[in-house]
Design a protein around this motif. Sequence first.
Motif, PDB file in Angstrom:
ATOM      1  N   UNK A 123      55.158  49.010  50.296  1.00 52.55           N
ATOM      2  CA  UNK A 123      54.437  49.159  51.563  1.00 52.55           C
ATOM      3  C   UNK A 123      55.250  49.980  52.563  1.00 52.55           C
ATOM      4  N   UNK A 124      56.554  49.766  52.581  1.00 52.16           N
ATOM      5  CA  UNK A 124      57.403  50.526  53.494  1.00 52.16           C
ATOM      6  C   UNK A 124      57.486  51.994  53.076  1.00 52.16           C
ATOM      7  N   UNK A 125      57.742  52.251  51.801  1.00 49.74           N
ATOM      8  CA  UNK A 125      57.886  53.627  51.321  1.00 49.74           C
ATOM      9  C   UNK A 125      56.601  54.439  51.478  1.00 49.74           C
ATOM     10  N   UNK A 126      55.463  53.784  51.346  1.00 51.03           N
ATOM     11  CA  UNK A 126      54.181  54.482  51.467  1.00 51.03           C
ATOM     12  C   UNK A 126      53.700  54.560  52.914  1.00 51.03           C
ATOM     13  N   UNK A 127      54.440  53.963  53.837  1.00 52.32           N
ATOM     14  CA  UNK A 127      54.088  54.041  55.248  1.00 52.32           C
ATOM     15  C   UNK A 127      52.975  53.102  55.675  1.00 52.32           C
ATOM     16  N   UNK A 128      52.707  52.072  54.878  1.00 54.36           N
ATOM     17  CA  UNK A 128      51.645  51.127  55.219  1.00 54.36           C
ATOM     18  C   UNK A 128      52.116  50.020  56.157  1.00 54.36           C
ATOM     19  N   UNK A 129      53.371  49.572  55.977  1.00 60.26           N
ATOM     20  CA  UNK A 129      53.882  48.462  56.773  1.00 60.26           C
ATOM     21  C   UNK A 129      55.401  48.500  56.696  1.00 60.26           C
TER      22      UNK A 129
ATOM     23  N   UNK B  27      51.184  32.288  50.853  1.00 62.63           N
ATOM     24  CA  UNK B  27      50.675  32.007  49.521  1.00 62.63           C
ATOM     25  C   UNK B  27      50.281  33.326  48.861  1.00 62.63           C
ATOM     26  N   UNK B  28      50.016  33.267  47.565  1.00 64.46           N
ATOM     27  CA  UNK B  28      49.529  34.448  46.856  1.00 64.46           C
ATOM     28  C   UNK B  28      48.215  34.944  47.469  1.00 64.46           C
ATOM     29  N   UNK B  29      47.386  34.023  47.902  1.00 60.36           N
ATOM     30  CA  UNK B  29      46.115  34.395  48.515  1.00 60.36           C
ATOM     31  C   UNK B  29      46.356  35.199  49.801  1.00 60.36           C
ATOM     32  N   UNK B  30      47.307  34.769  50.608  1.00 63.35           N
ATOM     33  CA  UNK B  30      47.614  35.486  51.852  1.00 63.35           C
ATOM     34  C   UNK B  30      48.193  36.866  51.558  1.00 63.35           C
ATOM     35  N   UNK B  31      49.014  36.970  50.528  1.00 65.41           N
ATOM     36  CA  UNK B  31      49.596  38.262  50.162  1.00 65.41           C
ATOM     37  C   UNK B  31      48.513  39.236  49.693  1.00 65.41           C
ATOM     38  N   UNK B  32      47.606  38.757  48.863  1.00 63.57           N
ATOM     39  CA  UNK B  32      46.541  39.652  48.402  1.00 63.57           C
ATOM     40  C   UNK B  32      45.589  40.018  49.534  1.00 63.57           C
ATOM     41  N   UNK B  33      45.381  39.116  50.479  1.00 63.11           N
ATOM     42  CA  UNK B  33      44.549  39.441  51.640  1.00 63.11           C
ATOM     43  C   UNK B  33      45.223  40.516  52.489  1.00 63.11           C
ATOM     44  N   UNK B  34      46.542  40.448  52.626  1.00 59.57           N
ATOM     45  CA  UNK B  34      47.274  41.485  53.361  1.00 59.57           C
ATOM     46  C   UNK B  34      47.072  42.840  52.693  1.00 59.57           C
TER      47      UNK B  34
ATOM     48  N   UNK C 221      45.401  49.263  44.094  1.00 58.98           N
ATOM     49  CA  UNK C 221      45.624  50.671  44.416  1.00 58.98           C
ATOM     50  C   UNK C 221      45.185  50.943  45.841  1.00 58.98           C
ATOM     51  N   UNK C 222      45.890  51.860  46.464  1.00 57.56           N
ATOM     52  CA  UNK C 222      45.520  52.313  47.799  1.00 57.56           C
ATOM     53  C   UNK C 222      44.994  53.735  47.625  1.00 57.56           C
ATOM     54  N   UNK C 223      43.685  53.950  47.805  1.00 56.96           N
ATOM     55  CA  UNK C 223      43.078  55.233  47.481  1.00 56.96           C
ATOM     56  C   UNK C 223      43.650  56.429  48.254  1.00 56.96           C
ATOM     57  N   UNK C 224      44.011  56.229  49.506  1.00 48.48           N
ATOM     58  CA  UNK C 224      44.481  57.355  50.305  1.00 48.48           C
ATOM     59  C   UNK C 224      45.906  57.767  49.963  1.00 48.48           C
TER      60      UNK C 224
ATOM     61  N   UNK D  92      45.213  46.098  54.390  1.00 47.39           N
ATOM     62  CA  UNK D  92      45.894  47.385  54.547  1.00 47.39           C
ATOM     63  C   UNK D  92      45.203  48.512  53.783  1.00 47.39           C
ATOM     64  N   UNK D  93      44.072  48.204  53.160  1.00 45.89           N
ATOM     65  CA  UNK D  93      43.271  49.239  52.505  1.00 45.89           C
ATOM     66  C   UNK D  93      43.399  49.330  51.005  1.00 45.89           C
ATOM     67  N   UNK D  94      44.178  48.445  50.397  1.00 48.42           N
ATOM     68  CA  UNK D  94      44.299  48.468  48.941  1.00 48.42           C
ATOM     69  C   UNK D  94      43.072  47.831  48.314  1.00 48.42           C
TER      70      UNK D  94
END
Length: 88
Positions: free
Chosen positions: A64-70, A6-13, A33-36, A17-19
Amino acid sequence: MPQSITNKMLTQLLADLGSERRAVSDKNHQIWTHPESGCTLRLPVNKLLEAPRPADLVGVRAHLNLQGHLDEEAFDYFVVEGKLPAHS
Protein backbone atom coordinates in the motif's frame (compact mmCIF):
# COMPACT_ATOMS: atom_id res chain seq x y z
CA MET A 1 3.14 -4.23 15.92
CA PRO A 2 0.19 -4.48 18.35
CA GLN A 3 -3.07 -5.09 16.56
CA SER A 4 -6.77 -5.00 17.17
CA ILE A 5 -8.08 -5.54 13.64
CA THR A 6 -9.61 -8.62 12.08
CA ASN A 7 -9.21 -10.16 8.63
CA LYS A 8 -12.63 -8.73 7.79
CA MET A 9 -11.47 -5.20 8.65
CA LEU A 10 -8.30 -5.63 6.59
CA THR A 11 -10.21 -6.79 3.53
CA GLN A 12 -12.69 -3.94 3.96
CA LEU A 13 -9.76 -1.49 4.00
CA LEU A 14 -8.49 -2.95 0.71
CA ALA A 15 -11.95 -2.58 -0.82
CA ASP A 16 -12.29 0.98 0.50
CA LEU A 17 -8.96 1.85 -1.13
CA GLY A 18 -10.24 0.63 -4.50
CA SER A 19 -8.95 -2.93 -4.63
CA GLU A 20 -11.17 -5.62 -6.07
CA ARG A 21 -11.49 -9.17 -4.80
CA ARG A 22 -10.71 -11.78 -7.44
CA ALA A 23 -10.97 -15.56 -7.45
CA VAL A 24 -9.43 -17.74 -4.77
CA SER A 25 -6.21 -19.37 -6.02
CA ASP A 26 -5.45 -23.07 -5.91
CA LYS A 27 -3.35 -22.46 -2.77
CA ASN A 28 -6.39 -21.04 -0.91
CA HIS A 29 -5.32 -17.42 -1.27
CA GLN A 30 -7.63 -14.52 -2.06
CA ILE A 31 -6.31 -12.35 -4.89
CA TRP A 32 -6.86 -8.60 -4.59
CA THR A 33 -6.06 -6.21 -7.46
CA HIS A 34 -6.16 -2.46 -7.72
CA PRO A 35 -7.18 -1.68 -11.32
CA GLU A 36 -5.62 1.77 -11.54
CA SER A 37 -2.19 1.01 -10.06
CA GLY A 38 -1.90 -2.65 -11.00
CA CYS A 39 -1.10 -3.54 -7.39
CA THR A 40 -1.84 -7.22 -6.68
CA LEU A 41 -1.99 -8.80 -3.23
CA ARG A 42 -2.40 -12.46 -2.26
CA LEU A 43 -3.82 -13.05 1.19
CA PRO A 44 -4.65 -16.41 2.73
CA VAL A 45 -8.32 -17.14 3.16
CA ASN A 46 -8.47 -16.94 6.95
CA LYS A 47 -11.39 -16.71 9.34
CA LEU A 48 -12.88 -13.23 9.08
CA LEU A 49 -13.08 -12.55 12.81
CA GLU A 50 -9.51 -13.62 13.57
CA ALA A 51 -6.49 -11.30 13.52
CA PRO A 52 -4.43 -11.21 10.32
CA ARG A 53 -1.06 -12.93 10.41
CA PRO A 54 1.79 -10.50 11.16
CA ALA A 55 3.58 -11.42 7.91
CA ASP A 56 0.44 -10.56 5.92
CA LEU A 57 0.20 -7.18 7.65
CA VAL A 58 3.81 -6.40 6.79
CA GLY A 59 3.23 -7.30 3.14
CA VAL A 60 0.02 -5.30 2.83
CA ARG A 61 1.65 -2.32 4.58
CA ALA A 62 4.60 -2.34 2.17
CA HIS A 63 2.45 -2.73 -0.97
CA LEU A 64 0.00 0.00 0.00
CA ASN A 65 2.85 2.38 0.78
CA LEU A 66 4.88 1.59 -2.36
CA GLN A 67 1.83 1.97 -4.60
CA GLY A 68 0.88 5.28 -2.98
CA HIS A 69 -2.45 4.06 -1.59
CA LEU A 70 -1.74 4.52 2.13
CA ASP A 71 1.40 5.61 3.95
CA GLU A 72 2.95 3.37 6.60
CA GLU A 73 2.03 5.60 9.54
CA ALA A 74 -1.65 5.64 8.55
CA PHE A 75 -1.60 1.85 8.09
CA ASP A 76 0.02 1.35 11.50
CA TYR A 77 -2.67 3.55 13.07
CA PHE A 78 -5.35 1.49 11.33
CA VAL A 79 -3.87 -1.78 12.63
CA VAL A 80 -3.91 -0.56 16.23
CA GLU A 81 -7.07 1.58 16.26
CA GLY A 82 -9.22 -0.19 13.67
CA LYS A 83 -9.81 3.02 11.73
CA LEU A 84 -7.82 5.41 9.61
CA PRO A 85 -6.49 8.59 11.24
CA ALA A 86 -8.53 11.76 10.83
CA HIS A 87 -6.89 14.32 8.58
CA SER A 88 -6.80 17.91 9.72
